[in-house]
Scaffold this active site. Sequence first.
Site, PDB file in Angstrom:
ATOM      1  N   SER A  27      -9.256  -2.954   0.517  1.00 41.89           N
ATOM      2  CA  SER A  27      -8.691  -3.066  -0.826  1.00 41.89           C
ATOM      3  C   SER A  27      -7.861  -1.816  -1.088  1.00 41.89           C
ATOM      4  O   SER A  27      -8.044  -0.794  -0.398  1.00 41.89           O
ATOM      5  CB  SER A  27      -9.826  -3.154  -1.858  1.00 41.89           C
ATOM      6  OG  SER A  27      -9.351  -2.942  -3.171  1.00 41.89           O
TER       7      SER A  27
ATOM      8  N   TYR B 246     -18.042   0.008  -5.298  1.00 39.33           N
ATOM      9  CA  TYR B 246     -17.063  -0.828  -4.603  1.00 39.33           C
ATOM     10  C   TYR B 246     -16.032   0.039  -3.887  1.00 39.33           C
ATOM     11  O   TYR B 246     -15.757  -0.148  -2.690  1.00 39.33           O
ATOM     12  CB  TYR B 246     -16.374  -1.756  -5.602  1.00 39.33           C
ATOM     13  CG  TYR B 246     -15.302  -2.633  -4.994  1.00 39.33           C
ATOM     14  CD1 TYR B 246     -15.640  -3.716  -4.193  1.00 39.33           C
ATOM     15  CD2 TYR B 246     -13.952  -2.378  -5.228  1.00 39.33           C
ATOM     16  CE1 TYR B 246     -14.659  -4.523  -3.637  1.00 39.33           C
ATOM     17  CE2 TYR B 246     -12.968  -3.185  -4.683  1.00 39.33           C
ATOM     18  CZ  TYR B 246     -13.330  -4.253  -3.882  1.00 39.33           C
ATOM     19  OH  TYR B 246     -12.357  -5.052  -3.334  1.00 39.33           O
TER      20      TYR B 246
END
Length: 264
Positions: free
Chosen positions: A141, A154
């Site tokens: 990401s 995350y």
Amino acid sequence: MYYQNKVVWITGASSGIGEALAYALNKKGARLILSARREQELERVKKNCSGNPEDILVLPLDLTESDLFSEKTAEAKTHFGGVDILINNGGISQRAYALEADMASIRHLMEINFFGAIALTKAVVPAMIERGHGHVVVISSVMGKFGTRYRSAYAASKHALHGWFDCLRQEVQKDGIDVSIVCPGYVKTNVTKNALKADGTKLNEMGDAHKKAMSPDEFAEKLLPKLSAGKQEIYIGGKEIAAVYLKRFFPKLLNKILMRSKVT
């Protein structure tokens, strides 16, 4: 022709980016191994693909159960003879303040996003080395390059993926193994709905940025040519991709921008 008859194992294949990659690779003649926890959804994805059903293996897998990965890898080898491309796509997001998230939810997220990906890679890559070729792909990401509020665990899991897979690339490149790290920006999936809150329960809300983001199908179509070109790190998204370069060259400016931005 890069994907023709290649055996591609996709985790998180029951929805979102994983599902879109399955359809895109199926159109290019790849043979697929579809993995996720929900077997019924994997069967749905398989039915939506064309061609010989024997060229698609539904292989249910939970990324928190790494003790079963050797067995799952053996099943894949029995069916296809080997794996040419492993796409580590399965994962979960987070929406919780760093100091409020309980440790159980943080460990659970790390188990799925980080430990699950490296454990499956460790199970698959030795056979690639024996065959003298292979391609390992990890869907990271832009959060693997910087961090924002509400996403501490995350972002940490994605940063960890970059460190581990960068090291792996240097170790296995001599064996004919490519390693690609993919950094999506916003993609219109249920990743925000499934994100973990501070207590580990699901958020069950679609993030504002994801509502207007590119579709998973568009993302998959943009990604596959870059993978076949052997790119080591890939960025796909909208204006949020600029933040990667701001972090590198103007980190204080990026911090100011993010502090004023809505990051839900």
